[in-house]
Write a protein that holds these residues in place. Structure first.
Motif, short mmCIF file in Angstrom:
data_model
loop_
_atom_site.label_atom_id
_atom_site.label_comp_id
_atom_site.label_asym_id
_atom_site.label_seq_id
_atom_site.Cartn_x
_atom_site.Cartn_y
_atom_site.Cartn_z
N ARG A 50 0.84 -1.20 0.00
CA ARG A 50 0.00 0.00 0.00
C ARG A 50 0.87 1.26 0.00
N ASN A 51 1.99 1.22 0.73
CA ASN A 51 2.89 2.38 0.79
C ASN A 51 3.48 2.69 -0.58
N THR A 52 3.79 1.65 -1.37
CA THR A 52 4.35 1.85 -2.70
C THR A 52 3.33 2.52 -3.61
N ALA A 53 2.10 2.03 -3.58
CA ALA A 53 1.05 2.62 -4.41
C ALA A 53 0.77 4.06 -3.97
N LYS A 54 0.74 4.28 -2.67
CA LYS A 54 0.47 5.61 -2.13
C LYS A 54 1.54 6.61 -2.54
N LYS A 55 2.81 6.18 -2.48
CA LYS A 55 3.92 7.06 -2.84
C LYS A 55 3.85 7.46 -4.31
N ALA A 56 3.55 6.51 -5.19
CA ALA A 56 3.44 6.80 -6.63
C ALA A 56 2.33 7.80 -6.89
N ILE A 57 1.19 7.59 -6.25
CA ILE A 57 0.05 8.49 -6.44
C ILE A 57 0.36 9.88 -5.90
N GLU A 58 0.96 9.94 -4.73
CA GLU A 58 1.29 11.23 -4.12
C GLU A 58 2.25 12.03 -5.00
N ASP A 59 3.24 11.36 -5.57
CA ASP A 59 4.18 12.05 -6.45
C ASP A 59 3.46 12.63 -7.67
#
Length: 243
Positions: A50-59
């Motif tokens: 979830r952290n990986t997906a969240k980081k990509a979206i946030e960027d």
């Protein structure tokens, strides 16, 4: 999206996912306002945390490619407004060329004592005052630029909000006060939006932005305006053409 992430690559998974999503947005015929897969859906599809997906979206949100709407999800953002660096920056002209309605919200207009920086830039004397004009410049009612102009008071005595409510500042300076802006020097640099600015621009503190500082000169090359603008980085970009 048929491509897969390379879990053995030295390139972080969030960066791979970010680039894959950007490519998908460019190629798959999506349009502003279309909804993106949720973080949970991306986790399942690409076998990531979830952290990986969240980081990509946030960027991508920070870059202005995507936009989050609380309680609804993540959507394709509107394309950025573009402005050439080969001439004067004109917000109204950019809006017109983009098919958008420009609107200026007057925040304040007052006579103030200039800071040391403003005094130096405008070549003022110790007891000189300046007109401080603060405006929020909007496109289709969306705040884009927080702009503060400083003009020597002696040049525009009696100027009021009514004078510039529906007119270009430079038009008013020329037609009402006989000051023709002949050239300008502009400097751009990346910044992060501060708390005070975030309230007007309707983005979070720490959001990426551009600082635009302009010194305008009259026909005798005397500085007649210093303008400090905070431009939302997710909504604008500037370009130049090299020949």
């Amino acid at each position: 999206m048929e491509r897969k992430l390379d879990h053995s690559s030295v390139i972080p998974l969030y960066h791979q996912l970010k680039e894959l999503l950007k490519e998908s947005i460019e190629k798959d015929g999506v349009k502003p306002g279309d909804k993106m897969p949720s973080e949970n859906e991306l986790c399942t599809q690409f076998n990531i945390s979830r952290n990986t997906a969240k980081k990509a979206i946030e960027d991508l949100v920070q870059e202005g490619v995507l936009k989050r709407i609380k309680g609804k999800g993540t959507f394709i953002a509107k394309p950025k407004l573009e402005q050439s660096l080969t001439g004067f920056y004109s917000f109204s002209k950019v809006m017109q060329e983009s098919g958008l309605e420009s609107k200026d919200i007057m925040i304040d207009l007052k006579v103030v004592k200039p800071t040391t920086k403003v005094m130096r830039i405008l070549q003022l004397h110790r007891n000189d005052k300046v007109i401080e004009l603060k405006r929020l410049r909007c496109a289709n009612n969306e705040p884009i630029i927080l702009e503060t102009s400083y003009i020597p008071e002696r040049l525009v005595q009696g100027i009021s909000t009514k004078d510039i409510q529906n007119s270009s500042l430079y038009d008013v300076m020329e037609k009402t006060f006989g000051i023709m802006v002949a050239k300008a020097k502009e400097v751009f640099e990346p910044i992060l939006i501060q708390e005070y600015e975030s309230k007007y621009l309707e983005v979070k503190e720490g959001y990426p932005a551009l600082l635009l500082e302009r010194i305008a000169f009259d026909t005798s090359e005397t500085p007649v305006e210093f303008c400090h603008s905070v431009v939302r980085g997710d909504r604008c970009r500037f370009y130049t053409e090299l020949i």
